[in-house]
Design a protein around this motif. Structure first.
Motif, PDB file in Angstrom:
ATOM      1  N   UNK A  97       6.228   4.569 -21.283  1.00 35.35           N
ATOM      2  CA  UNK A  97       5.992   4.049 -22.626  1.00 35.35           C
ATOM      3  C   UNK A  97       5.089   5.010 -23.385  1.00 35.35           C
ATOM      4  N   UNK A  98       4.993   4.799 -24.683  1.00 36.39           N
ATOM      5  CA  UNK A  98       4.079   5.578 -25.501  1.00 36.39           C
ATOM      6  C   UNK A  98       4.332   7.064 -25.451  1.00 36.39           C
ATOM      7  N   UNK A  99       3.238   7.829 -25.254  1.00 36.55           N
ATOM      8  CA  UNK A  99       3.306   9.289 -25.233  1.00 36.55           C
ATOM      9  C   UNK A  99       4.183   9.781 -24.091  1.00 36.55           C
ATOM     10  N   UNK A 100       4.066   9.153 -22.915  1.00 36.69           N
ATOM     11  CA  UNK A 100       4.844   9.583 -21.753  1.00 36.69           C
ATOM     12  C   UNK A 100       6.339   9.442 -22.026  1.00 36.69           C
ATOM     13  N   UNK A 101       6.760   8.339 -22.649  1.00 42.66           N
ATOM     14  CA  UNK A 101       8.170   8.130 -22.951  1.00 42.66           C
ATOM     15  C   UNK A 101       8.650   9.130 -23.996  1.00 42.66           C
ATOM     16  N   UNK A 102       7.832   9.390 -25.009  1.00 37.33           N
ATOM     17  CA  UNK A 102       8.201  10.356 -26.045  1.00 37.33           C
ATOM     18  C   UNK A 102       8.386  11.746 -25.461  1.00 37.33           C
ATOM     19  N   UNK A 146       0.833  -1.208   0.000  1.00 39.91           N
ATOM     20  CA  UNK A 146       0.000   0.000   0.000  1.00 39.91           C
ATOM     21  C   UNK A 146       0.867   1.258   0.000  1.00 39.91           C
ATOM     22  N   UNK A 147       1.954   1.242   0.781  1.00 39.60           N
ATOM     23  CA  UNK A 147       2.846   2.407   0.817  1.00 39.60           C
ATOM     24  C   UNK A 147       3.490   2.621  -0.550  1.00 39.60           C
ATOM     25  N   UNK A 148       3.943   1.541  -1.160  1.00 37.10           N
ATOM     26  CA  UNK A 148       4.578   1.659  -2.473  1.00 37.10           C
ATOM     27  C   UNK A 148       3.596   2.191  -3.514  1.00 37.10           C
ATOM     28  N   UNK A 149       2.365   1.695  -3.481  1.00 36.30           N
ATOM     29  CA  UNK A 149       1.349   2.166  -4.428  1.00 36.30           C
ATOM     30  C   UNK A 149       1.069   3.652  -4.227  1.00 36.30           C
ATOM     31  N   UNK A 150       1.055   4.088  -2.967  1.00 34.63           N
ATOM     32  CA  UNK A 150       0.817   5.504  -2.676  1.00 34.63           C
ATOM     33  C   UNK A 150       1.955   6.371  -3.198  1.00 34.63           C
ATOM     34  N   UNK A 151       3.185   5.890  -3.057  1.00 38.90           N
ATOM     35  CA  UNK A 151       4.327   6.652  -3.564  1.00 38.90           C
ATOM     36  C   UNK A 151       4.259   6.802  -5.086  1.00 38.90           C
ATOM     37  N   UNK A 152       3.894   5.725  -5.761  1.00 33.81           N
ATOM     38  CA  UNK A 152       3.765   5.791  -7.215  1.00 33.81           C
ATOM     39  C   UNK A 152       2.642   6.746  -7.610  1.00 33.81           C
ATOM     40  N   UNK A 153       1.546   6.688  -6.861  1.00 35.89           N
ATOM     41  CA  UNK A 153       0.417   7.589  -7.162  1.00 35.89           C
ATOM     42  C   UNK A 153       0.824   9.043  -6.997  1.00 35.89           C
ATOM     43  N   UNK A 154       1.682   9.297  -5.994  1.00 40.48           N
ATOM     44  CA  UNK A 154       2.118  10.674  -5.751  1.00 40.48           C
ATOM     45  C   UNK A 154       3.183  11.140  -6.746  1.00 40.48           C
ATOM     46  N   UNK A 155       3.606  10.252  -7.608  1.00 43.83           N
ATOM     47  CA  UNK A 155       4.524  10.652  -8.670  1.00 43.83           C
ATOM     48  C   UNK A 155       3.721  11.248  -9.820  1.00 43.83           C
ATOM     49  N   UNK A 156       3.258  12.462  -9.633  1.00 41.60           N
ATOM     50  CA  UNK A 156       2.396  13.103 -10.626  1.00 41.60           C
ATOM     51  C   UNK A 156       3.113  13.334 -11.953  1.00 41.60           C
ATOM     52  N   UNK A 157       4.417  13.197 -11.926  1.00 34.53           N
ATOM     53  CA  UNK A 157       5.182  13.445 -13.143  1.00 34.53           C
ATOM     54  C   UNK A 157       4.724  12.535 -14.273  1.00 34.53           C
ATOM     55  N   UNK A 158       4.397  11.295 -13.954  1.00 32.78           N
ATOM     56  CA  UNK A 158       3.946  10.372 -15.002  1.00 32.78           C
ATOM     57  C   UNK A 158       2.649  10.858 -15.643  1.00 32.78           C
ATOM     58  N   UNK A 159       1.770  11.379 -14.840  1.00 27.42           N
ATOM     59  CA  UNK A 159       0.514  11.892 -15.374  1.00 27.42           C
ATOM     60  C   UNK A 159       0.763  13.097 -16.271  1.00 27.42           C
ATOM     61  N   UNK A 167       2.115  12.067 -19.626  1.00 27.75           N
ATOM     62  CA  UNK A 167       1.115  11.449 -20.495  1.00 27.75           C
ATOM     63  C   UNK A 167       0.265  12.480 -21.225  1.00 27.75           C
ATOM     64  N   UNK A 168       0.343  13.731 -20.804  1.00 30.27           N
ATOM     65  CA  UNK A 168      -0.425  14.816 -21.429  1.00 30.27           C
ATOM     66  C   UNK A 168       0.561  15.735 -22.159  1.00 30.27           C
ATOM     67  N   UNK A 169       0.604  15.701 -23.494  1.00 31.96           N
ATOM     68  CA  UNK A 169       1.571  16.524 -24.241  1.00 31.96           C
ATOM     69  C   UNK A 169       1.498  18.006 -23.903  1.00 31.96           C
ATOM     70  N   UNK A 170       0.293  18.492 -23.627  1.00 34.72           N
ATOM     71  CA  UNK A 170       0.138  19.918 -23.320  1.00 34.72           C
ATOM     72  C   UNK A 170       0.811  20.258 -22.003  1.00 34.72           C
TER      73      UNK A 170
END
Length: 475
Positions: A229-234, A187-200, A203-206
């Motif tokens: 991967x995909x748009x986020x990686x580009x 649960x702690x690990x999942x929360x840390x990943x969720x708080x990594x807003x950078x991925x979100x 994923x949004x080019x704008x």
């Protein structure tokens, strides 16, 4: 009651008090972000008195970093919370002293894992937490990742059972908590990943286009690139390239300012008007002055030498890509590409952690070179030296730049012997603690003293200083 009995009782009370100080600090830090000054100062005194590094009390220091600098502690963290029963009065006294030491180590692991804080999380923070969670699993007698995967683990003889010690100095029996610890870690690990807003954002080019590239951002992207991967990686690649190009422009200017070589008078000057040396021409023809005509007759023109002497040079850059050297890895990869673009400079780039990778094929493209790095982990300097030495063709015409904090431990002597041999052969060896914008650096004292005695002192970590050092040799 005899004096011996009184003495043993006093020592037992002292050990219990020390252990309680450490555990009260643990509880305080787990439930309150505010630092309790009294508990902190008391804990520092306890840790120093029992011969442990004060870094155990630093919430920013990972277990990996502590073990890297104090490798003898690795064995103590393994199975740390698996009690070993002992008996007898002397054994009990020894156990109480050992429990104080164990309390300090247990507190470190538990705080690093369960005091995960709040707010946005960087890729580096997530990586550090995952490593610390692995150390907690090892301390519980499991393999790293085993509890987070939902498997209790332990195996025969490795489970956590009750201790046989008494007197309140026992390691807590966590065997009943194993089923709950695994899901909690997940649960702690999942929360840390969720708080990594950078991925979100990626994923949004704008939104990604609005990010301003910085060293901290690039570090996160490089650490997390394998999870994108995909748009986020580009978008991540676009941000890295933007940063690389911006830094390259600045460094290229610094290099160009320092690249003026000596005038090569062996090359005849070009006989063009812009090279005409008017003052020298007049001086050399003064004997042709005609007083009657008030006229100077010129029978020979003199021109300025403008050709600069350049000699073929080989530059070998070796960069430690362990977790503490991210800034250096980025800067040196870009710097190597700039020097590779200079006339008659043959540049080779090697990055290493526990393995070495030859990035020379991509030295002209720092972006591609960085994408092939694997930031983090330990380091093995002798492996990098084994790859670098065959690249030395003409020692007197070669400079080797080695960027690292030089925390090699049992590999220190073999690495230094390799460096000493390279230096004695005529290669100009330049050890650098780091290559950062701030100039901050850290170098193992053992290496620092030996480099000084060798006549190759560690230069300042500021990138401008490295540029100056290299141009002094190459000009």
């Amino acid at each position: 009651m005899t004096d011996a009995t009184t003495g043993q009782s006093h020592r037992a009370d002292l050990h219990d008090n020390r252990r309680q100080v450490l555990y009260w600090r643990l509880l305080s830090r787990l439930f309150d972000n505010e630092e309790q000054t009294t508990l902190e100062s008391a804990s520092v005194a306890v840790v120093e008195d029992i011969g442990l590094p004060p870094a155990l009390l630093d919430p920013q220091a990972s277990v990996d970093s502590i073990v890297q600098r104090h490798p003898e502690l690795a064995a103590e963290f393994e199975g740390l919370m698996v009690p070993e029963p002992q008996s007898g009065a002397d054994g009990e006294a020894r156990d109480r002293a050992a429990e104080v030491r164990r309390a300090a180590l247990v507190s470190k692991v538990l705080l690093n894992v369960f005091a995960a804080g709040s707010g946005t999380v960087s890729a580096a923070q997530l990586s550090r937490w995952q490593s610390d969670a692995g150390w907690l699993e090892r301390a519980l007698g499991c393999k790293p990742g085993e509890l987070r995967g939902g498997r209790p683990g332990g195996g025969p003889g490795r489970g956590i059972g009750p201790t046989g010690t008494g007197g309140g100095g026992a390691t807590p029996d966590l065997s009943r908590l194993i089923p709950a610890i695994g899901p909690e870690l997940g649960a702690i690990e999942a929360d840390l990943v969720r708080r990594m807003h950078l991925r979100e954002v990626l994923a949004d080019p704008r939104l990604a286009a609005q990010l301003t590239p910085s060293m901290s951002l690039i570090e996160q992207l490089l650490r997390d690139k394998n999870n994108l991967s995909g748009v986020a990686l580009a978008n991540a690649k676009a941000l890295i390239r933007r940063y690389v190009d911006d830094v390259a422009d600045v460094l290229r200017t610094q290099v160009e300012k320092a690249t003026v070589g000596a005038v090569d008078r062996s090359v005849p000057p070009k006989r063009v008007f812009r090279n005409l040396d008017l003052d020298r021409t007049i001086w050399k023809n003064l004997t042709n002055w005609s007083p009657e005509e008030q006229r100077l007759y010129v029978d020979r023109l003199f021109y300025r030498h403008t050709a600069r002497r350049t000699t073929p040079q080989r530059l070998i850059v070796v960069v430690d890509q362990s977790g503490s050297m991210v800034d250096s890895m980025v800067n040196c990869t870009i710097l190597a590409s700039i020097f590779a673009g200079l006339p008659k400079v043959d540049v080779h780039l090697i990055a290493y952690d526990t393995r070495a990778i030859d990035l020379t094929p991509w030295v002209n493209d720092p972006f591609e070179a960085l994408l092939r790095t694997n930031l983090g982990g330990g380091n093995d300097g002798p492996v990098a030296m084994a790859m670098a030495r065959p690249k030395i063709a003409e020692p007197r015409n070669t400079v080797m730049v080695w960027i690292s904090d030089f925390y090699e431990f049992d590999r220190s002597q073999p690495l230094f012997e390799g460096i000493e041999a390279v230096h004695r052969s005529g290669v100009k060896f330049i050890p650098v603690g780091s290559v950062t914008s701030s100039g901050r650096q850290e170098v193992h004292p053992w290496f620092r003293e030996r480099f000084k005695a060798l006549g190759t002192p560690v230069i300042s970590g500021h990138i401008r200083k490295l540029v100056d050092e290299l141009k002094t040799f190459l000009a």
